[in-house]
Design a protein around this motif. Structure first.
Motif, PDB file in Angstrom:
ATOM      1  N   ALA A   5      42.063  47.105  51.321  1.00 38.12           N
ATOM      2  CA  ALA A   5      40.920  47.813  50.730  1.00 38.12           C
ATOM      3  C   ALA A   5      41.366  49.028  49.936  1.00 38.12           C
ATOM      4  N   ASN A   6      42.495  49.601  50.323  1.00 36.60           N
ATOM      5  CA  ASN A   6      43.026  50.770  49.620  1.00 36.60           C
ATOM      6  C   ASN A   6      43.972  50.392  48.489  1.00 36.60           C
ATOM      7  N   GLY A   7      44.112  49.101  48.224  1.00 38.58           N
ATOM      8  CA  GLY A   7      44.880  48.679  47.063  1.00 38.58           C
ATOM      9  C   GLY A   7      46.276  48.179  47.335  1.00 38.58           C
ATOM     10  N   ALA A   8      46.647  47.962  48.604  1.00 36.90           N
ATOM     11  CA  ALA A   8      47.967  47.406  48.905  1.00 36.90           C
ATOM     12  C   ALA A   8      48.040  45.966  48.414  1.00 36.90           C
ATOM     13  N   THR A   9      49.209  45.572  47.940  1.00 39.18           N
ATOM     14  CA  THR A   9      49.391  44.210  47.449  1.00 39.18           C
ATOM     15  C   THR A   9      50.433  43.432  48.252  1.00 39.18           C
ATOM     16  N   ASP A  10      50.967  44.030  49.315  1.00 47.08           N
ATOM     17  CA  ASP A  10      52.077  43.421  50.063  1.00 47.08           C
ATOM     18  C   ASP A  10      51.641  42.863  51.411  1.00 47.08           C
ATOM     19  N   VAL A  11      50.362  42.502  51.548  1.00 47.90           N
ATOM     20  CA  VAL A  11      49.838  41.998  52.814  1.00 47.90           C
ATOM     21  C   VAL A  11      49.825  40.477  52.779  1.00 47.90           C
ATOM     22  N   ASN A  12      50.638  39.876  53.642  1.00 46.62           N
ATOM     23  CA  ASN A  12      50.771  38.422  53.697  1.00 46.62           C
ATOM     24  C   ASN A  12      50.902  37.889  52.274  1.00 46.62           C
ATOM     25  N   TRP A  13      50.112  36.873  51.890  1.00 46.48           N
ATOM     26  CA  TRP A  13      50.210  36.399  50.506  1.00 46.48           C
ATOM     27  C   TRP A  13      48.857  36.451  49.804  1.00 46.48           C
ATOM     28  N   VAL A  14      48.052  37.507  50.141  1.00 43.22           N
ATOM     29  CA  VAL A  14      46.721  37.623  49.542  1.00 43.22           C
ATOM     30  C   VAL A  14      46.474  39.008  48.958  1.00 43.22           C
ATOM     31  N   GLY A  15      47.531  39.719  48.597  1.00 44.95           N
ATOM     32  CA  GLY A  15      47.357  41.084  48.111  1.00 44.95           C
ATOM     33  C   GLY A  15      46.760  41.196  46.730  1.00 44.95           C
ATOM     34  N   SER A  16      46.800  40.108  45.971  1.00 40.14           N
ATOM     35  CA  SER A  16      46.221  40.130  44.628  1.00 40.14           C
ATOM     36  C   SER A  16      45.972  38.700  44.182  1.00 40.14           C
TER      37      SER A  16
ATOM     38  N   MET B  97      38.540  58.503  46.820  1.00 39.58           N
ATOM     39  CA  MET B  97      38.348  57.357  45.937  1.00 39.58           C
ATOM     40  C   MET B  97      37.663  57.784  44.640  1.00 39.58           C
ATOM     41  N   GLY B  98      38.280  58.731  43.919  1.00 47.74           N
ATOM     42  CA  GLY B  98      37.698  59.210  42.692  1.00 47.74           C
ATOM     43  C   GLY B  98      37.742  58.168  41.599  1.00 47.74           C
ATOM     44  N   LYS B  99      36.834  58.278  40.631  1.00 48.04           N
ATOM     45  CA  LYS B  99      36.752  57.292  39.566  1.00 48.04           C
ATOM     46  C   LYS B  99      37.812  57.544  38.508  1.00 48.04           C
ATOM     47  N   ASN B 100      38.450  56.494  38.039  1.00 47.44           N
ATOM     48  CA  ASN B 100      39.401  56.533  36.946  1.00 47.44           C
ATOM     49  C   ASN B 100      38.664  56.065  35.705  1.00 47.44           C
ATOM     50  N   PRO B 101      38.574  56.874  34.650  1.00 47.61           N
ATOM     51  CA  PRO B 101      37.794  56.477  33.472  1.00 47.61           C
ATOM     52  C   PRO B 101      38.280  55.195  32.830  1.00 47.61           C
ATOM     53  N   HIS B 102      39.564  54.866  33.005  1.00 49.45           N
ATOM     54  CA  HIS B 102      40.096  53.629  32.420  1.00 49.45           C
ATOM     55  C   HIS B 102      39.626  52.385  33.166  1.00 49.45           C
ATOM     56  N   LEU B 103      39.013  52.587  34.343  1.00 55.88           N
ATOM     57  CA  LEU B 103      38.595  51.446  35.144  1.00 55.88           C
ATOM     58  C   LEU B 103      37.098  51.211  35.100  1.00 55.88           C
ATOM     59  N   ILE B 104      36.383  51.984  34.303  1.00 53.75           N
ATOM     60  CA  ILE B 104      34.923  51.929  34.334  1.00 53.75           C
ATOM     61  C   ILE B 104      34.413  50.523  34.046  1.00 53.75           C
ATOM     62  N   VAL B 105      34.991  49.858  33.031  1.00 50.59           N
ATOM     63  CA  VAL B 105      34.504  48.514  32.688  1.00 50.59           C
ATOM     64  C   VAL B 105      34.715  47.555  33.850  1.00 50.59           C
ATOM     65  N   GLY B 106      35.936  47.573  34.392  1.00 53.87           N
ATOM     66  CA  GLY B 106      36.235  46.684  35.513  1.00 53.87           C
ATOM     67  C   GLY B 106      35.382  46.991  36.718  1.00 53.87           C
ATOM     68  N   LEU B 107      35.194  48.275  37.012  1.00 59.13           N
ATOM     69  CA  LEU B 107      34.388  48.645  38.179  1.00 59.13           C
ATOM     70  C   LEU B 107      32.929  48.270  37.966  1.00 59.13           C
ATOM     71  N   ALA B 108      32.467  48.421  36.747  1.00 54.09           N
ATOM     72  CA  ALA B 108      31.076  48.059  36.476  1.00 54.09           C
ATOM     73  C   ALA B 108      30.872  46.567  36.672  1.00 54.09           C
ATOM     74  N   PHE B 109      31.847  45.779  36.198  1.00 53.66           N
ATOM     75  CA  PHE B 109      31.757  44.327  36.402  1.00 53.66           C
ATOM     76  C   PHE B 109      31.769  43.997  37.880  1.00 53.66           C
ATOM     77  N   ALA B 110      32.720  44.592  38.612  1.00 57.71           N
ATOM     78  CA  ALA B 110      32.822  44.326  40.049  1.00 57.71           C
ATOM     79  C   ALA B 110      31.550  44.733  40.769  1.00 57.71           C
ATOM     80  N   ALA B 111      30.984  45.870  40.372  1.00 60.24           N
ATOM     81  CA  ALA B 111      29.761  46.333  41.016  1.00 60.24           C
ATOM     82  C   ALA B 111      28.629  45.344  40.800  1.00 60.24           C
ATOM     83  N   ALA B 112      28.515  44.843  39.552  1.00 62.25           N
ATOM     84  CA  ALA B 112      27.436  43.896  39.262  1.00 62.25           C
ATOM     85  C   ALA B 112      27.611  42.607  40.048  1.00 62.25           C
ATOM     86  N   VAL B 113      28.844  42.094  40.081  1.00 60.22           N
ATOM     87  CA  VAL B 113      29.104  40.864  40.822  1.00 60.22           C
ATOM     88  C   VAL B 113      28.790  41.049  42.295  1.00 60.22           C
TER      89      VAL B 113
END
Length: 528
Positions: free
Chosen positions: A375-386, A1-17
């Motif tokens: 948790a690993n990012g799948a979006t095809d699980v029932n109707w709650v993937g995203s 689960m390495g960090k993607n530099p393009h996701l830092i803002v989103g991850l920081a927001f998620a972490a704070a929430v």
């Protein structure tokens, strides 16, 4: 689960929430947080503010500038759970903790109460509405866990004592279920099909009972594709048969089916029609409807995925409930098949005169590995993937024009370890927030609140409590949302006319202040 530099803002927001709400964001992948990113979270927050709150002004005759304490007492939104394990958990302390989750101080202001026909009328006219020795706590406390789960009435407590309890807690009562093919009693065929017509069925290969087809009724063998396997079995049995020809050969049983199904609704209504707030009238029927593509066929039999059912049974169930139940009771149709077929069925039923007040949308994740995939990012699980998928499905069902009840929810922990429980908590928080934010959603009902207290085939780790009634992180996540984040408590100043204005979540409030005479004053109000 390495960090993607393009996701830092989103991850920081998620972490704070997540840190603010007591859940651990580190257990989820970067891919997951890229889906549930800062923009999506902000959109959900904005939709909650728009769709779940209202502005209100109340005249109090309070002194100008007086501080008015605003306390939210109840919530209009229905946060529910089934209460099928009432008094059955084996220890009084466990049962007490279970009951405490309903009503003030707990999570749930609505409870789904068991009304499974096969269990509550085990023989004709022998109703288990008000209980017997099996409804007593001491009976269940005397059983081992295995013995309890093997008992005929495990998770099927008599509704009378349960409803009496819920009324003392000011908890709304939702009845489940009036008509469902998977809970049709065997005695209908045994007692009300003439021997001559039984020979007709035997001769063309239609089994007398569902178990004769090699599958278990009433959800005792759930798993991926279970209902599809059931439907395939029955399709094979019906091959080459014609409903009208069968009705000609077996007319008495067709007539008896319709009469007994109507009596079922009437019997329940006679005892509970005035005390139950809402009903799942018909359950999981959209696949049967799709076979005929219309609700009013005029057939005496439907070749159902549950075996032979009365023709047009979803329509008749709703028409019967419309006639028999209290006008104030909300009538629902409930299904796991959240698809265009379900949408079209609801519209068709209404065109045929059915009253549908609520549409129940189930969401079960019975495979625990699917929760790990989420948790690993799948979006095809029932109707709650995203969040996008959730919005699309709810938007589709909102075309019915009816409030939507997310009626049966299973979100399991991937395992029993601490990380798995934290994953469940994050999934629960985000999915509930997305559901709560939608303008047409009126309630969400968790299914099995206790680990290992479901039926065989359901995940053992889908509860909000452990089997020993310890609160899991998912419970804490919901508690934070329901009892803190989504509850309005504040202080405002009265204006020069003695009025107060505020914006809050819809529900009942108590306003408290000190009057000009120095005495305390209160007023109960509704924010709508």
């Amino acid at each position: 689960m390495g960090k993607n530099p393009h996701l830092i803002v989103g991850l920081a927001f998620a972490a704070a929430v997540c840190a603010a709400q007591g859940v651990d964001k580190s257990v989820m992948s970067d891919k997951y947080w890229a889906i549930w990113n800062d923009a999506e979270q902000a959109r959900i927050d904005a939709d909650i503010e728009k769709n779940r709150k209202a502005d209100a002004t109340f005249a109090l005759a309070a002194p100008a500038g007086a501080v008015v304490k605003v306390e939210q007492l109840t919530h209009d939104f229905r946060f529910g759970a089934h209460i099928f394990n009432f008094n059955q958990l084996g220890k009084t302390a466990y049962n007490d903790a279970y009951k405490a989750s309903y009503g003030k101080g707990g999570l749930f202001n609505q409870a789904t109460v068991s009304f499974y026909w096969i269990d509550h009328e085990p023989t004709p006219g022998a109703f288990r509405f008000d209980g017997n020795s099996r409804e007593e706590e001491r009976y269940w406390n005397g059983l081992t866990r295995d013995e309890a789960m093997a008992d005929r009435f495990w998770r099927r407590p008599a509704p009378g004592p349960v409803i009496d309890f819920l009324k003392t807690k000011d908890v709304a009562v939702h009845g489940h279920i009036l008509i469902w093919g998977n809970a049709k009693p065997y005695w209908i065929y045994d007692w009300y099909c003439p021997e001559s017509e039984k020979r007709v069925f035997d001769g063309i290969g239609i089994p007398r009972h569902s178990t004769d087809c090699g599958w278990e009724p009433c959800g005792q063998n759930w798993g991926r594709g279970y209902m599809g396997r059931v439907a395939a079995v029955w399709r094979a049995r019906y091959k080459g048969l014609d409903e009208r020809a069968l009705e000609h050969e077996a007319p008495v049983y067709a007539s008896n089916l319709r009469r007994i199904f109507r009596k079922r609704v009437s019997d329940v209504a006679a005892r509970f029609g005035e005390v139950v707030d809402s009903w799942d009238v018909v359950n999981e029927s959209s696949h049967d409807w799709a076979r005929y593509r219309k609700s009013r066929t005029g057939l005496g039999y439907w070749f159902s995925m549950y075996g032979l059912m009365p023709g047009d049974y979803p329509l008749h169930a709703l028409l019967d409930a419309k006639e028999e139940m209290a006008p104030s009771a909300k009538l629902a149709i409930n299904d796991y098949n959240i698809s265009p077929d379900f949408l079209t069925q609801v519209r068709d039923l209404e065109q045929e005169g059915a009253r549908i007040d609520l549409v129940g949308c189930q969401m079960h994740i019975f495979n625990t590995n699917d929760c790990r995939r989420l948790a690993n990012g799948a979006t095809d699980v029932n109707w709650v993937g995203s969040p996008k998928v959730i919005r699309e499905r709810l938007d589709m069902m909102a075309k019915t024009g009816k409030p939507l009840h997310v009626s049966e929810v299973t979100i399991a922990a991937p395992g029993v370890d601490d990380v798995s429980r934290k994953i469940q908590a994050v999934l629960v928080r985000n999915i509930y927030r997305a559901w709560f934010s939608h303008p047409k959603t009126m309630g969400i009902t968790w299914w099995n609140t206790v680990d290992g207290a479901g039926v065989a085939g359901e995940p053992l780790v889908s509860g909000l409590f452990t089997r020993e009634m310890e609160k899991k992180p998912a419970y804490d996540a919901l508690d934070e949302l329901i009892n803190r984040e989504w509850r309005t408590n504040l202080a405002v100043a009265a204006d020069a006319d003695g009025k107060v204005s505020f914006r809050g979540f819809r529900g009942r409030y108590r306003l408290s202040w000190t009057g000009a005479d120095g005495k305390p004053a209160t007023k109960l109000v509704e924010v709508k």
